[in-house]
Design a protein around this motif. Structure first.
Motif, PDB file in Angstrom:
ATOM      1  N   THR A 127       1.701   4.929   0.893  1.00 50.41           N
ATOM      2  CA  THR A 127       1.354   5.867   1.961  1.00 50.41           C
ATOM      3  C   THR A 127       2.054   7.195   1.725  1.00 50.41           C
ATOM      4  O   THR A 127       2.987   7.296   0.920  1.00 50.41           O
ATOM      5  N   SER A 128       1.602   8.219   2.401  1.00 48.52           N
ATOM      6  CA  SER A 128       2.213   9.537   2.282  1.00 48.52           C
ATOM      7  C   SER A 128       3.610   9.521   2.898  1.00 48.52           C
ATOM      8  O   SER A 128       3.857   8.847   3.910  1.00 48.52           O
ATOM      9  N   LYS A 187       0.839  -1.192   0.000  1.00 41.94           N
ATOM     10  CA  LYS A 187       0.000   0.000   0.000  1.00 41.94           C
ATOM     11  C   LYS A 187       0.878   1.248   0.000  1.00 41.94           C
ATOM     12  O   LYS A 187       1.839   1.338   0.749  1.00 41.94           O
ATOM     13  N   SER A 242       6.217   5.095  -0.454  1.00 42.86           N
ATOM     14  CA  SER A 242       5.594   6.377  -0.119  1.00 42.86           C
ATOM     15  C   SER A 242       5.371   7.234  -1.359  1.00 42.86           C
ATOM     16  O   SER A 242       5.881   6.942  -2.446  1.00 42.86           O
TER      17      SER A 242
END
Length: 712
Positions: A137-138, A135, A155
């Motif tokens: 993510t920031s 996944k 990220s």
């Protein structure tokens, strides 16, 4: 036990320990030596890993040629070293450089040192998605530099710049199929620093082989030959007219030749008409320059530069402010509405309105046709590089599917994500608004009150509709600029609703309609009338009302929800911009605005402003061709940005100048000539019909008189 015995035992233990360590050291050294002899270079590791993979029967010939290349490269054979030298391992991925393209032209070269290699090669691009199942993510504000790189790879930045995607170029024998290319790329990736990241990785392979000679025709040469042919025709007509005696009245053939006359068209380009609104010249050219700058930055967004993190820092500091000046497009809508209403005459017939729309259509369509031809015939063969299929192919497919809707001026409502020549959405909106304005003006002439009511309703709706859409559907907010913007605009799968609504006419009408109001004022009121209307009392009253409305809006904006804030911003920013432009034009034309008026009315802006439509239409095609020719990532800094901006602006200006003098103006002159000829034919028919009626009446009167005489 005596002391002597203890000493003997300790001495024996020490000797055995030392001997054991020596034996282990000898064995370890022997293993390292054997390993070093086994793997003398990275080529040996690559050969072993490739040989350990399961290859199908149809892939064996590919494997044999790959191994042959590696063995010869290990021995520094020229042809194999040439092939291997055209590839590179990924570098700079964590810094935002996602294109690792190697040397595209070196790989596809048929000959090496004037001779052919044992087998031909193909250039393949592996689109790699690192850690495909993870996944995204920031990106955190701070990361432990001694921690794992996996978290960083997974990220994305604030402008959606990702570090797990890359395009990687490899050069392999032409017999290799995509499946074999993927197997080789996976093995080679393991030899890079990125191969030690946690897997799995996803790969998509796209290969390209050198085309046949007729398929690789240089599009630039074709373009230059066409330009030369047009130049010869226009110059020949100009020379012929300069040596020929003028007839009064000129024949139809001479009138056609005068439409092509270079002297006439150049004179019209350079001259300033007394009826011009001089401040619009400067506003028009400056707006087009701002749009070119915005699209240059935008191109760097979707073809990411080598120093992506530096680029994003520049964007966050001043780049986003530049991109937000996209409102400059609404300047063109404001000016179109102003000039349409200012130049239209009172007591205009339906025929005159239709002729105005026909002239407007052809004024807009020539550049659209030119863009289609360039995309069809020049873009695929203008030195395309490794990213050409990724960016040029969507443009080609879009034009093949939607060119006809553009010709009908409805491209901004049909298959929006596939519009041919993305900047063409403006001309569709402009023409549709011209049609609406013509209908409103005709209603106004027939029923003044009804026309005013209809115009007021449309203007109000043009302001309210964008805000209402955003308030009810929050994802339709202001378009944001990020690294995914091109794909949200072009990809039908991931496109967003806000991009679909960006070029809709009902979302863009307010600046045009405010321009219509300003044009009506300028056409019907002089400076004296306005001074008598805008008394001190009315000015103070208007100022207080405006201040009150601004205060109310600011309070609503500060205390409202995010949906309300987005709705207010989207509904009001275009009308406010158009009102600001109206104030500038009004002060320059009716009042005193010394510095601004002198600058915007500078004589040099008069010819440049006539080139702005061409600059607007061609500059994106120039950027597109340059993007298709990309061979390596671009380094970004302010100097490179200035060079790209000025280079595209100047090149677009020269292209617009040539097209106006040799194509656009001659064709527009021919359209005017044919419309005038049709009008004259109708007038002659009416006149001849009147003569026949009067003749018939005379004959009838004569017959009646003779009949009376006979009776007498």
């Amino acid at each position: 036990m005596s002391v002597a015995t203890i000493v003997v035992l300790l001495s024996s233990l020490i000797v055995q320990t030392v001997a054991a360590h020596q034996l282990v050291g000898q064995n370890g050294t022997t293993k390292i030596t054997k390993l070093a002899k086994r793997y003398e270079s990275n080529f040996d590791i690559l050969i072993e890993r490739l040989s350990s993979i399961s290859w199908g029967e149809d892939e064996k010939i590919c494997l044999d040629q790959i191994l042959d290349t590696i063995h010869n490269a290990k021995n520094a054979t020229l042809w194999a070293t040439w092939v291997w030298d055209s590839m590179q391992l990924p570098a700079g991925q964590l810094f935002g450089s996602r294109y690792h393209l190697g040397n595209y032209d070196q790989c596809l070269r048929e000959k090496v040192a004037a001779s052919r290699p044992p087998f031909p090669t193909q250039y393949c691009v592996a689109n790699v998605l690192l850690q495909a199942t993870s996944k995204i993510t920031s990106l955190p504000d701070s990361l432990d530099p001694f921690g794992s790189a996996d978290e960083y790879i997974r990220s994305k930045t604030g402008l959606l710049q990702r570090f797990n995607e890359m395009d990687w170029g490899v050069c392999l024998p032409r017999v290799c199929k995509p499946k074999s290319v993927e197997a080789f790329a996976r093995v080679l990736l393991k030899q890079s620093h990125l191969g030690h990241l946690s897997s799995p990785h996803k790969m998509t392979i796209r290969c390209e082989v050198p085309g046949q000679p007729d398929e690789n025709a240089d599009g630039i040469n074709v373009l230059l030959k066409g330009a030369l042919l047009v130049t010869l025709i226009v110059v020949t007509c100009t020379v012929y007219l300069s040596q020929k005696r003028t007839e009064n009245p000129p024949s139809f053939a001479d009138s056609v030749l005068r439409c092509l006359c270079l002297k006439r068209n150049a004179k019209e380009l350079m001259q300033r008409n007394e009826n011009d609104v001089n401040v619009l010249h400067g506003m028009r050219f400056i707006s087009s320059a701002v749009i070119v700058l915005i699209h240059v930055v935008f191109a760097m967004l979707f073809v990411t530069v080598g120093n992506g993190l530096d680029f994003e820092e520049h964007l966050n500091s001043y780049g986003i402010k530049i991109l937000n000046f996209v409102i400059a497009v609404d300047t063109f809508f404001f000016m179109s509405g102003l000039l349409f209403m200012r130049n239209i005459k009172n007591n205009t017939t339906i025929r005159s309105l239709v002729e105005t729309l026909i002239k407007r259509y052809f004024r807009l369509i020539w550049w659209y046709i030119a863009n289609i031809l360039i995309i069809f015939f020049v873009l695929p063969s203008s030195g395309c590089g490794p990213v050409c299929p990724k960016f040029a192919k969507p443009e080609l497919e879009s034009c093949y599917k939607t060119w006809w809707s553009g010709m009908l001026m409805v491209g901004n409502y049909h298959n929006v994500h596939r519009v041919c020549a993305p900047v063409a959405w403006y001309i569709f909106c402009d023409f549709q608004l011209a049609v609406v304005s013509a209908v409103l003006f005709w209603i106004y002439q027939k029923q003044k009150r009804v026309g005013i009511i209809c115009f007021a309703i449309l203007t109000t709706l043009s302001i309210l509709i964008p805000g209402w859409f955003v308030y009810t559907v929050p994802e339709l907010g202001i378009v944001t600029f990020d690294f995914d913007m091109y794909w949200t605009m072009r990809d039908p799968i991931i496109r967003t609703p806000k991009m679909s609504l960006y070029g809709k006419t009902h979302h863009r009408a307010s600046p045009y309609l405010i321009g219509v109001i300003m044009g009506y004022i300028m056409a019907n009121y002089n400076e004296k009338d306005l001074r008598s209307f805008f008394t001190k009392k009315r000015i103070i009253k208007g100022f207080l009302m405006s201040t009150g409305m601004i205060v109310i809006l600011l309070v609503a904006y500060e205390n409202g929800s995010e949906s309300l804030k987005s709705a207010l911003l989207l509904a009001l920013h275009r009308p406010i911009w158009a009102l600001f432009l109206s104030a500038v034009v009004g002060l320059c034309e009716y009042g005193r605005f010394p510095l601004v008026n002198d600058f915007l009315s500078w004589r040099a802006f008069a010819p440049l402003s006539k080139l702005t439509y061409g600059i607007y239409m061609i500059h994106c095609t120039i950027i597109m061709v340059n993007t298709a020719c990309t061979r390596s990532p671009l380094y970004f800094n302010a100097g490179i940005l200035a060079e790209k901006f000025l280079g595209n602006l100047v090149l677009a200006a020269f292209a617009s100048l040539f097209f106006m003098l040799f194509v656009e103006s001659p064709l527009n002159n021919l359209v005017k000539l044919m419309l005038a000829r049709c009008d004259n034919s109708k007038q002659k028919a009416v006149q001849n019909g009147g003569d026949e009626i009067s003749t018939n009446r005379t004959n009838s009167d004569t017959m009646q008189s003779d009949h009376k005489h006979k009776k007498l």
